[in-house]
Design a protein around this motif. Structure first.
Motif, PDB file in Angstrom:
ATOM      1  N   ALA A 291       5.701 -38.587 -11.986  1.00 34.12           N
ATOM      2  CA  ALA A 291       6.293 -38.347 -10.671  1.00 34.12           C
ATOM      3  C   ALA A 291       5.626 -39.255  -9.651  1.00 34.12           C
ATOM      4  CB  ALA A 291       6.116 -36.889 -10.265  1.00 34.12           C
ATOM      5  N   ALA A 292       6.429 -39.694  -8.690  1.00 36.30           N
ATOM      6  CA  ALA A 292       5.935 -40.481  -7.558  1.00 36.30           C
ATOM      7  C   ALA A 292       6.386 -39.775  -6.287  1.00 36.30           C
ATOM      8  CB  ALA A 292       6.481 -41.900  -7.613  1.00 36.30           C
ATOM      9  N   ALA A 293       5.442 -39.510  -5.401  1.00 35.28           N
ATOM     10  CA  ALA A 293       5.740 -38.773  -4.174  1.00 35.28           C
ATOM     11  C   ALA A 293       5.373 -39.623  -2.968  1.00 35.28           C
ATOM     12  CB  ALA A 293       4.965 -37.458  -4.135  1.00 35.28           C
ATOM     13  N   VAL A 294       6.168 -39.492  -1.908  1.00 37.88           N
ATOM     14  CA  VAL A 294       5.869 -40.115  -0.623  1.00 37.88           C
ATOM     15  C   VAL A 294       5.430 -38.998   0.308  1.00 37.88           C
ATOM     16  CG1 VAL A 294       6.768 -41.457   1.298  1.00 37.88           C
ATOM     17  CG2 VAL A 294       7.582 -41.906  -1.022  1.00 37.88           C
ATOM     18  N   LEU A 295       4.232 -39.127   0.876  1.00 37.03           N
ATOM     19  CA  LEU A 295       3.656 -38.109   1.748  1.00 37.03           C
ATOM     20  C   LEU A 295       3.558 -38.643   3.159  1.00 37.03           C
ATOM     21  CD1 LEU A 295       0.680 -37.053  -0.572  1.00 37.03           C
ATOM     22  CD2 LEU A 295       3.000 -36.150  -0.554  1.00 37.03           C
ATOM     23  N   ALA A 296       3.761 -37.774   4.123  1.00 33.90           N
ATOM     24  CA  ALA A 296       3.625 -38.130   5.538  1.00 33.90           C
ATOM     25  C   ALA A 296       2.279 -37.632   6.035  1.00 33.90           C
ATOM     26  CB  ALA A 296       4.758 -37.516   6.350  1.00 33.90           C
TER      27      ALA A 296
ATOM     28  N   TRP B  63       1.651 -42.000   2.714  1.00 31.50           N
ATOM     29  CA  TRP B  63       0.817 -42.095   1.537  1.00 31.50           C
ATOM     30  C   TRP B  63       1.714 -42.043   0.308  1.00 31.50           C
ATOM     31  CZ3 TRP B  63      -3.548 -37.978   2.554  1.00 31.50           C
ATOM     32  CH2 TRP B  63      -4.321 -38.393   3.641  1.00 31.50           C
ATOM     33  N   ALA B  64       1.214 -42.546  -0.799  1.00 30.07           N
ATOM     34  CA  ALA B  64       1.920 -42.464  -2.075  1.00 30.07           C
ATOM     35  C   ALA B  64       1.041 -41.699  -3.056  1.00 30.07           C
ATOM     36  CB  ALA B  64       2.223 -43.853  -2.621  1.00 30.07           C
ATOM     37  N   MET B  65       1.676 -40.826  -3.841  1.00 34.68           N
ATOM     38  CA  MET B  65       0.964 -40.056  -4.859  1.00 34.68           C
ATOM     39  C   MET B  65       1.657 -40.274  -6.201  1.00 34.68           C
ATOM     40  SD  MET B  65       0.502 -35.917  -5.301  1.00 34.68           S
ATOM     41  CE  MET B  65      -0.579 -35.670  -3.914  1.00 34.68           C
ATOM     42  N   ALA B  66       0.898 -40.639  -7.210  1.00 34.43           N
ATOM     43  CA  ALA B  66       1.418 -40.813  -8.564  1.00 34.43           C
ATOM     44  C   ALA B  66       0.775 -39.765  -9.462  1.00 34.43           C
ATOM     45  CB  ALA B  66       1.117 -42.212  -9.091  1.00 34.43           C
ATOM     46  N   VAL B  67       1.613 -39.085 -10.256  1.00 35.32           N
ATOM     47  CA  VAL B  67       1.150 -37.988 -11.106  1.00 35.32           C
ATOM     48  C   VAL B  67       1.714 -38.180 -12.505  1.00 35.32           C
ATOM     49  CG1 VAL B  67       1.165 -35.490 -11.440  1.00 35.32           C
ATOM     50  CG2 VAL B  67       1.089 -36.412  -9.140  1.00 35.32           C
ATOM     51  N   ARG B  68       0.888 -37.917 -13.505  1.00 33.55           N
ATOM     52  CA  ARG B  68       1.348 -37.895 -14.899  1.00 33.55           C
ATOM     53  C   ARG B  68       0.962 -36.547 -15.496  1.00 33.55           C
ATOM     54  NH1 ARG B  68       2.652 -41.562 -19.132  1.00 33.55           N
ATOM     55  NH2 ARG B  68       2.083 -40.766 -21.185  1.00 33.55           N
ATOM     56  N   LEU B  69       1.957 -35.816 -15.986  1.00 33.24           N
ATOM     57  CA  LEU B  69       1.756 -34.507 -16.593  1.00 33.24           C
ATOM     58  C   LEU B  69       2.156 -34.566 -18.066  1.00 33.24           C
ATOM     59  CD1 LEU B  69       3.437 -32.295 -13.839  1.00 33.24           C
ATOM     60  CD2 LEU B  69       1.029 -32.799 -14.053  1.00 33.24           C
ATOM     61  N   GLU B  70       1.466 -33.776 -18.881  1.00 33.96           N
ATOM     62  CA  GLU B  70       1.804 -33.645 -20.299  1.00 33.96           C
ATOM     63  C   GLU B  70       1.973 -32.179 -20.640  1.00 33.96           C
ATOM     64  OE1 GLU B  70      -0.747 -35.502 -23.108  1.00 33.96           O
ATOM     65  OE2 GLU B  70      -0.301 -37.535 -22.399  1.00 33.96           O
ATOM     66  N   ARG B  71       2.923 -31.920 -21.510  1.00 32.38           N
ATOM     67  CA  ARG B  71       3.178 -30.541 -21.940  1.00 32.38           C
ATOM     68  C   ARG B  71       2.190 -30.180 -23.043  1.00 32.38           C
ATOM     69  NH1 ARG B  71       6.023 -26.097 -20.584  1.00 32.38           N
ATOM     70  NH2 ARG B  71       6.659 -24.896 -22.361  1.00 32.38           N
ATOM     71  N   ARG B  72       1.406 -29.129 -22.798  1.00 31.56           N
ATOM     72  CA  ARG B  72       0.466 -28.636 -23.791  1.00 31.56           C
ATOM     73  C   ARG B  72       0.691 -27.151 -23.969  1.00 31.56           C
ATOM     74  NH1 ARG B  72      -5.000 -32.098 -22.672  1.00 31.56           N
ATOM     75  NH2 ARG B  72      -4.026 -34.126 -22.940  1.00 31.56           N
ATOM     76  N   ALA B  73      -0.154 -26.493 -24.777  1.00 28.18           N
ATOM     77  CA  ALA B  73       0.095 -25.097 -25.153  1.00 28.18           C
ATOM     78  C   ALA B  73       0.261 -24.163 -23.951  1.00 28.18           C
ATOM     79  CB  ALA B  73      -1.009 -24.609 -26.072  1.00 28.18           C
TER      80      ALA B  73
ATOM     81  N   ILE C 224       0.004 -30.009 -17.999  1.00 29.04           N
ATOM     82  CA  ILE C 224      -1.370 -30.330 -17.622  1.00 29.04           C
ATOM     83  C   ILE C 224      -1.377 -31.737 -17.030  1.00 29.04           C
ATOM     84  CG2 ILE C 224      -3.719 -30.630 -18.496  1.00 29.04           C
ATOM     85  CD1 ILE C 224      -2.768 -27.775 -18.606  1.00 29.04           C
ATOM     86  N   CYS C 225      -2.109 -31.907 -15.899  1.00 28.89           N
ATOM     87  CA  CYS C 225      -2.208 -33.204 -15.243  1.00 28.89           C
ATOM     88  C   CYS C 225      -3.256 -34.064 -15.938  1.00 28.89           C
ATOM     89  CB  CYS C 225      -2.585 -33.012 -13.777  1.00 28.89           C
ATOM     90  SG  CYS C 225      -2.858 -34.558 -12.902  1.00 28.89           S
ATOM     91  N   LEU C 226      -2.877 -35.312 -16.207  1.00 30.51           N
ATOM     92  CA  LEU C 226      -3.806 -36.280 -16.782  1.00 30.51           C
ATOM     93  C   LEU C 226      -4.230 -37.331 -15.781  1.00 30.51           C
ATOM     94  CD1 LEU C 226      -2.246 -36.871 -20.302  1.00 30.51           C
ATOM     95  CD2 LEU C 226      -4.187 -35.448 -19.711  1.00 30.51           C
ATOM     96  N   VAL C 227      -3.306 -37.745 -14.895  1.00 31.65           N
ATOM     97  CA  VAL C 227      -3.591 -38.804 -13.925  1.00 31.65           C
ATOM     98  C   VAL C 227      -3.075 -38.368 -12.563  1.00 31.65           C
ATOM     99  CG1 VAL C 227      -3.183 -41.203 -13.309  1.00 31.65           C
ATOM    100  CG2 VAL C 227      -3.425 -40.590 -15.706  1.00 31.65           C
ATOM    101  N   LEU C 228      -3.890 -38.583 -11.546  1.00 34.02           N
ATOM    102  CA  LEU C 228      -3.467 -38.371 -10.147  1.00 34.02           C
ATOM    103  C   LEU C 228      -4.073 -39.493  -9.332  1.00 34.02           C
ATOM    104  CD1 LEU C 228      -2.259 -36.625  -7.830  1.00 34.02           C
ATOM    105  CD2 LEU C 228      -4.485 -35.584  -7.649  1.00 34.02           C
ATOM    106  N   GLN C 229      -3.217 -40.221  -8.607  1.00 33.32           N
ATOM    107  CA  GLN C 229      -3.681 -41.293  -7.723  1.00 33.32           C
ATOM    108  C   GLN C 229      -2.985 -41.134  -6.376  1.00 33.32           C
ATOM    109  OE1 GLN C 229      -2.962 -45.048  -9.613  1.00 33.32           O
ATOM    110  NE2 GLN C 229      -4.813 -44.917 -10.853  1.00 33.32           N
ATOM    111  N   ILE C 230      -3.763 -41.229  -5.314  1.00 27.92           N
ATOM    112  CA  ILE C 230      -3.240 -41.162  -3.946  1.00 27.92           C
ATOM    113  C   ILE C 230      -3.594 -42.463  -3.266  1.00 27.92           C
ATOM    114  CG2 ILE C 230      -3.268 -39.926  -1.755  1.00 27.92           C
ATOM    115  CD1 ILE C 230      -4.043 -37.437  -3.268  1.00 27.92           C
ATOM    116  N   LEU C 231      -2.583 -43.182  -2.775  1.00 23.72           N
ATOM    117  CA  LEU C 231      -2.803 -44.470  -2.110  1.00 23.72           C
ATOM    118  C   LEU C 231      -2.497 -44.339  -0.636  1.00 23.72           C
ATOM    119  CD1 LEU C 231      -1.004 -46.641  -4.776  1.00 23.72           C
ATOM    120  CD2 LEU C 231      -3.430 -46.176  -4.617  1.00 23.72           C
TER     121      LEU C 231
END
Length: 199
Positions: A166-171, A178-188, A192-199
């Motif tokens: 997911a890519a989000a635009v924040l005010a 700001w920009a936020m990039a998120v990578r989630l993986e499906r687990r049991a 679950i979040c693996l990567v979070l970056q805020i620019l």
């Protein structure tokens, strides 16, 4: 009368279970100094959707009328773009995770509530990203009811069945985006979040 010649029944064996993989946060965590302390009036994190919640047997009371702000004063509603490859469950999981991060940035939730939603090996990196973004905001205005950081746009894609990006635009409050990039993986337990970056 009990027969003393008969041996007592054997006790069931004691089972030793392994310790859980994710331990609760410790008091000497180096990241606890970056965040405000949890208050007694903190709300609990609710990760269930309205459809997942159990419905009580009795009807809900009639809603009370509240004063509504003029339409021009309201911030625009965030838009969510979901491609054909992303399922509705994946889009909801990404939107809930980004909303939880925004509540942490705005001071409505403690960052410790993000630990069960992240990979244990990458929790420190995720919390450091949120701490760096919070330090850019300056001191929080506790009496203000308007959020400091708002979600403007969210794009969700699902490159694999068990992966959501997911890519989000924040005010930000200073008028910047700001920009936020998120990578989630499906687990049991769930997503679950693996990567979070805020620019």
């Amino acid at each position: 009368m009990r027969d003393s010649r008969r041996p007592p029944p054997p006790r069931p064996p004691v089972r030793v279970r392994p310790a859980p993989q994710v331990d609760p946060p410790v008091a000497d965590d180096p990241l606890t100094g970056l965040w405000p302390r949890v208050s007694a009036v903190q709300l609990a994190l609710d990760l269930t959707t309205a459809a997942d919640r159990p419905r009580p047997g009795r009807p809900s009371p009639a809603p009370t009328r509240r004063a509504v702000a003029p339409r021009s004063a309201r911030p625009p509603a965030p838009t969510v773009d979901v491609p054909v490859t992303a399922t509705s469950e994946a889009a909801r999981a990404a939107h809930r995770f980004v909303a939880t991060c925004l509540e942490i940035l705005n001071g409505h939730r403690p960052p410790a509530q993000l630990r069960p939603l992240t990979d244990p090996t990458r929790t420190t990196a995720v919390l450091e990203q949120l701490a760096a973004a919070t330090s850019r905001l300056g001191p929080l205005r506790r009496r203000s009811t308007r959020p400091v950081v708002r979600l403007l746009r969210l794009r969700v894609c699902q490159p694999q069945p068990a992966v959501v990006e997911a890519a989000a635009v924040l005010a930000a409050p200073n008028g910047r985006s700001w920009a936020m990039a998120v990578r989630l993986e499906r687990r049991a337990p769930g997503w679950i979040c693996l990567v979070l970056q805020i620019l």
